[in-house]
Scaffold this motif. Structure first.
Motif, mmCIF file in Angstrom:
data_model
loop_
_atom_site.group_PDB
_atom_site.id
_atom_site.type_symbol
_atom_site.label_atom_id
_atom_site.label_comp_id
_atom_site.label_asym_id
_atom_site.label_seq_id
_atom_site.Cartn_x
_atom_site.Cartn_y
_atom_site.Cartn_z
ATOM 1 N N VAL A 172 8.101 56.188 13.088
ATOM 2 C CA VAL A 172 9.079 55.116 13.285
ATOM 3 C C VAL A 172 9.295 54.920 14.784
ATOM 4 N N PRO A 173 9.052 53.714 15.304
ATOM 5 C CA PRO A 173 9.207 53.489 16.747
ATOM 6 C C PRO A 173 10.665 53.283 17.135
ATOM 7 N N ASP A 174 10.927 53.401 18.419
ATOM 8 C CA ASP A 174 12.255 53.144 18.969
ATOM 9 C C ASP A 174 12.326 51.655 19.307
ATOM 10 N N LEU A 175 13.180 50.925 18.597
ATOM 11 C CA LEU A 175 13.269 49.472 18.776
ATOM 12 C C LEU A 175 14.590 49.027 19.390
ATOM 13 N N VAL A 176 15.488 49.968 19.639
ATOM 14 C CA VAL A 176 16.795 49.632 20.206
ATOM 15 C C VAL A 176 16.624 49.120 21.632
ATOM 16 N N ASP A 177 17.399 48.107 21.977
ATOM 17 C CA ASP A 177 17.410 47.444 23.294
ATOM 18 C C ASP A 177 16.262 46.460 23.466
ATOM 19 N N LEU A 178 15.456 46.247 22.433
ATOM 20 C CA LEU A 178 14.385 45.261 22.526
ATOM 21 C C LEU A 178 14.878 43.904 22.027
ATOM 22 N N SER A 179 14.207 42.848 22.456
ATOM 23 C CA SER A 179 14.480 41.524 21.904
ATOM 24 C C SER A 179 13.935 41.469 20.483
ATOM 25 N N PRO A 180 14.431 40.546 19.635
ATOM 26 C CA PRO A 180 13.895 40.453 18.267
ATOM 27 C C PRO A 180 12.387 40.238 18.239
ATOM 28 N N GLU A 181 11.866 39.401 19.137
ATOM 29 C CA GLU A 181 10.421 39.125 19.148
ATOM 30 C C GLU A 181 9.637 40.387 19.485
ATOM 31 N N GLN A 238 6.978 42.755 17.103
ATOM 32 C CA GLN A 238 5.625 43.107 17.548
ATOM 33 C C GLN A 238 5.413 44.615 17.535
ATOM 34 N N ASP A 239 6.384 45.377 18.078
ATOM 35 C CA ASP A 239 6.237 46.829 18.118
ATOM 36 C C ASP A 239 6.222 47.415 16.711
ATOM 37 N N ALA A 240 7.125 46.942 15.864
ATOM 38 C CA ALA A 240 7.193 47.470 14.499
ATOM 39 C C ALA A 240 5.898 47.220 13.741
ATOM 40 N N GLU A 241 5.298 46.038 13.906
ATOM 41 C CA GLU A 241 4.032 45.728 13.236
ATOM 42 C C GLU A 241 2.918 46.658 13.708
ATOM 43 N N GLN A 242 2.886 46.977 14.996
ATOM 44 C CA GLN A 242 1.857 47.871 15.521
ATOM 45 C C GLN A 242 1.945 49.259 14.899
ATOM 46 N N PHE A 243 3.168 49.692 14.575
ATOM 47 C CA PHE A 243 3.347 51.003 13.960
ATOM 48 C C PHE A 243 3.306 50.940 12.430
ATOM 49 N N GLY A 244 3.190 49.728 11.856
ATOM 50 C CA GLY A 244 3.032 49.594 10.408
ATOM 51 C C GLY A 244 4.308 49.349 9.639
ATOM 52 N N PHE A 245 5.354 48.787 10.279
ATOM 53 C CA PHE A 245 6.629 48.596 9.603
ATOM 54 C C PHE A 245 7.065 47.127 9.679
ATOM 55 N N PRO A 246 7.418 46.520 8.535
ATOM 56 C CA PRO A 246 8.079 45.205 8.567
ATOM 57 C C PRO A 246 9.553 45.410 8.916
ATOM 58 N N VAL A 247 10.205 44.357 9.393
ATOM 59 C CA VAL A 247 11.612 44.478 9.782
ATOM 60 C C VAL A 247 12.416 43.333 9.194
ATOM 61 N N GLN A 248 13.701 43.572 9.054
ATOM 62 C CA GLN A 248 14.649 42.513 8.724
ATOM 63 C C GLN A 248 15.860 42.669 9.642
ATOM 64 N N SER A 283 17.883 51.112 11.227
ATOM 65 C CA SER A 283 18.308 51.822 10.016
ATOM 66 C C SER A 283 17.698 53.212 9.911
ATOM 67 N N ILE A 284 16.506 53.434 10.461
ATOM 68 C CA ILE A 284 15.855 54.749 10.409
ATOM 69 C C ILE A 284 15.644 55.217 11.845
ATOM 70 N N GLN A 285 16.081 56.411 12.137
ATOM 71 C CA GLN A 285 15.997 56.943 13.502
ATOM 72 C C GLN A 285 14.548 57.023 13.959
ATOM 73 N N GLY A 319 4.807 50.432 5.862
ATOM 74 C CA GLY A 319 5.254 49.382 4.950
ATOM 75 C C GLY A 319 6.727 49.481 4.630
ATOM 76 N N THR A 320 7.367 50.625 4.973
ATOM 77 C CA THR A 320 8.811 50.760 4.773
ATOM 78 C C THR A 320 9.540 49.746 5.653
ATOM 79 N N ARG A 321 10.487 49.023 5.064
ATOM 80 C CA ARG A 321 11.188 47.988 5.820
ATOM 81 C C ARG A 321 12.298 48.614 6.663
ATOM 82 N N LEU A 322 12.330 48.251 7.935
ATOM 83 C CA LEU A 322 13.376 48.707 8.850
ATOM 84 C C LEU A 322 14.415 47.602 9.011
#
Length: 699
Positions: free
Chosen positions: A579-588, A592-602, A614-616, A624-627
């Protein structure tokens, strides 16, 4: 009668005439000397007697980052001084009024007004309110004057505080590069001189002379302000997630040895350094030598390969331990690793394999390579207080000591020294002296001196360096450092988990978790060391420090716009993924980062930046787990929040010290100071505001 004087009288007269002649010559010589050669000096002495001097402080030179962005500057402030001879008619009245305006004790003001000196400071660096109030009352305060001085200002607050340091009341450097480069930053003081009479009063139509102050030179650092912000954020995240006692992050530029960022937690604000405990002033990466653990292993590997003590096709057997001088030394994996190639030994961080490498080197060669990699003496980095690692005396080292040192225990090194050694591997085998100063610039912008182009020295061959790099990439792609992966780039790294040495003893259950690495491979542009002291909960470097490294390296490569070195292959749905660290990033960017690691986001909420996920980060979930990402309008200020630790089982003293380090307060429900905590009012893991008080029950 013979009137001629006797011969004795003639001699006396002659001697007297010669003496008078010599005296006249001496007098004439002194008159000529005084009127010509010594005239300027004697005039200056006379002026000092009847000229009163008020110092004019020079503007201290700026400190800027590698792109010229201001990190430390100066601004005008007012200071109040008195000419005691002009203020003696109403001492009591003046002392009362000054004490009220300047918020000073009256007796202190009175003592200064009574001094028998030509010039005395009353108060330096007045606030705007104090300066305005004093200016409005100057007519009622004979002998009191205002003068402008310069004061240091750090516009980015705590950013790079340990590197920058701070200055004293006289603008003298007291810590950091402010101290190291004090001479070039200080400038030359000036003076305002005014004639006065024998009573100390100013003369009407008196001559005034001004000696202008000359500003100091500008110091350009190798730091990059943006990378420093990234490292500061990473250090804050790491301390919150791990509840570590301290976090140190060091980023270096392999081709030059320049330090791009140096961040640590806890830290301080140099604008208000007196409000912080002095221990926060130390730059831990420079001042503290620590047991490196397994992040030392690349040095052993490079030394063994370069000296011919091993070869890339060597094979090893790890049953989970090795006996040396009759003592059993365990591998970190009790069941062992079985049959391994040299690359497998590195990938698995096998202690048994590295013990064999160390023993094959022998004591003399091992110590020779320690010196080659610069680990036996300070690096000479341009920061004050550099410590030297503790390495056992060679004459007393046994085979057992050598075997344990080979995997990073029994010896200590500073983080700056170890990263510099690893940097030599990243830099094709050339050791570069680490430095934070990049150039010295004159006030008109001319470059007076540069540090980035200083020559290095070869340590290992380019072939050996590339071989070690290749083995270190497997640590990240297949081994213990998987959480340091950066999609699209080959990353070389090494995890480390060292038992802490306290009062000369190895303490069980207290660790330093670390990770060191560089990217992209080949041609690394950034080398990073992450160290977390005494993490609570998970303590392995691969769990604690590797994810911090991965996020920071990802941010740096994106910031520099370095193109990917290999295709990005997201894991297939259901496969374990980090699970990547996505805090402080823009939505776009988060998508992009979540897709590279294999996770869809909402997304939930509204705003321009991700403030919570939602997941640390750093954990593993099926691809494929949704973040679920929470949006906000500005990045979360992490320093305002702390995670409540588990106080249960600690003594009162231990709980108080832990709470202090985390900027929290604790209070016991009774007056007992003995016993241990059995319950707490706020559950562990809860995030609360800094300064929150937690109640403790003692049993």
């Amino acid at each position: 009668m013979n009137d001629r004087p006797p011969l004795r009288m003639k001699r006396r007269n002659f001697i007297a005439l010669v003496g008078l002649g010599l005296f006249d010559l001496w007098i004439g010589e002194r008159l000529v000397t005084i009127q010509t050669l010594e005239a300027a000096h004697l005039k200056a002495l006379a002026d000092d007697i009847h000229f009163r001097s008020v110092p004019l402080a020079p503007f201290r030179g700026n400190i800027v980052d590698r792109e010229g962005r201001l990190l430390a500057g100066s601004h005008h402030v007012y200071s109040a001084y008195v000419i005691p001879a002009q203020a003696r008619k109403a001492l009591l009245t003046e002392s009362i009024l000054l004490s009220q305006i300047l918020n000073l004790p009256q007796d202190r003001v009175l003592r200064r007004l009574r001094r028998h000196q030509g010039f005395v400071w009353i108060k330096r660096h007045l606030t705007e309110t104090e300066a305005d109030a004093l200016r409005s009352q100057l007519s009622a305060l004979p002998g009191i004057h205002l003068v402008t001085e310069s004061a240091r200002d750090y516009p980015e607050g705590s950013l790079a505080a340990g590197v920058l340091g701070f200055t004293g009341i006289d603008n003298q450097g007291l810590a950091g590069v402010e101290l190291t480069y004090n001479k070039i930053l200080t400038g030359t003081p000036g003076a305002l001189e005014e004639e006065f009479d024998a009573r100390g009063q100013s003369l009407r139509l008196a001559e005034q002379r001004v000696k202008p102050a000359i500003p100091g030179d500008t110091l350009q650092l190798s730091l990059d302000e943006n990378i420093q912000w990234m490292a500061e954020r990473a250090a804050t995240h790491a301390q919150i997630q791990t509840q570590g006692k301290s976090v140190t992050i060091l980023v270096m530029h392999p081709p030059t040895g320049g330090i791009l960022a140096l961040a640590q937690r806890p830290t301080f604000d140099p604008n208000h350094f007196r409000d912080y405990p002095p221990k926060t002033y130390r730059e831990l990466a420079v001042s503290d030598a620590i047991p490196p653990g397994s992040i030392f292993k690349p040095v052993t590997l490079a030394a063994a390969l370069a000296s011919g003590a091993t070869s890339p096709d060597a094979h090893f057997w790890c049953p989970g331990f090795k006996r040396v001088l009759g003592r059993r030394v365990n591998c970190w994996r009790p069941e062992g690793h079985g049959s391994e190639s040299l690359a497998d030994v590195v990938k698995n961080s096998c202690n048994v394999g590295f013990m064999e490498l160390g023993l094959s080197l022998g004591v003399d060669r091992f110590y020779q390579w320690l010196g080659q990699f610069g680990l036996t003496k300070p690096t000479g980095v341009d920061l004050p207080g550099e410590a030297q690692g503790i390495i056992p005396r060679k004459s007393r080292v046994t085979a057992l000591d050598l075997a344990i040192m080979a995997f990073g225990q029994t010896l200590t090194v500073t983080p700056i020294a170890l990263l510099t050694a690893i940097n030599a591997i990243a830099n094709g085998g050339e050791w570069k002296k680490p430095h934070v100063g990049r150039a010295i610039l004159a006030p008109d912008g001319r470059t007076l001196k540069r540090f980035d182009d200083l020559p290095g020295r070869p340590v290992i061959s380019g072939d050996v360096a590339r071989l070690v790099q290749s083995m270190m990439t497997r640590v990240v792609s297949e081994g213990t450092g998987k959480l340091a992966q950066v999609p699209g780039y080959r990353v070389a790294g090494k995890t480390g988990t060292a038992q802490k040495v306290i009062n000369g003893r190895v303490e069980k259950g207290i660790y330093i978790a670390s990770f060191v690495g560089f990217a992209p491979v080949p041609n690394p542009q950034a080398a990073i060391l992450v160290s977390v002291d005494e993490p609570v909960g998970p303590f392995y470097g691969g769990q604690v420090a590797a994810p911090v490294f991965g996020r920071l390296m990802r941010d740096i490569l994106r910031y520099w716009k370095i193109p990917p070195t290999e295709p990005i292959r997201p894991p297939k749905p259901g496969q374990p993924a980090m699970v990547p660290d996505l805090v402080d990033l823009s939505p776009e960017q988060a998508i992009q980062d979540a897709e590279q690691f294999g996770f869809p986001v909402q997304f939930i909420g509204q705003g321009d930046v991700v403030v919570q996920q939602s997941i640390q980060y750093g954990g593993w979930r099926p691809a494929g787990t949704r973040l679920t990402l929470t949006l906000g309008r500005s990045p979360r200020i992490y320093l305002e929040w702390v995670t409540v630790p588990n106080f249960v089982g600690l003594s009162v003293s231990q709980a108080q010290h832990l709470a202090f380090d985390l900027s929290m307060n604790v209070v016991t429900t009774d007056s007992r100071s003995a016993g241990r905590v059995v319950r707490q009012t706020v559950p562990p893991g809860t995030q609360v505001k800094s300064g929150t008080t937690v109640g403790l029950w003692i049993g």
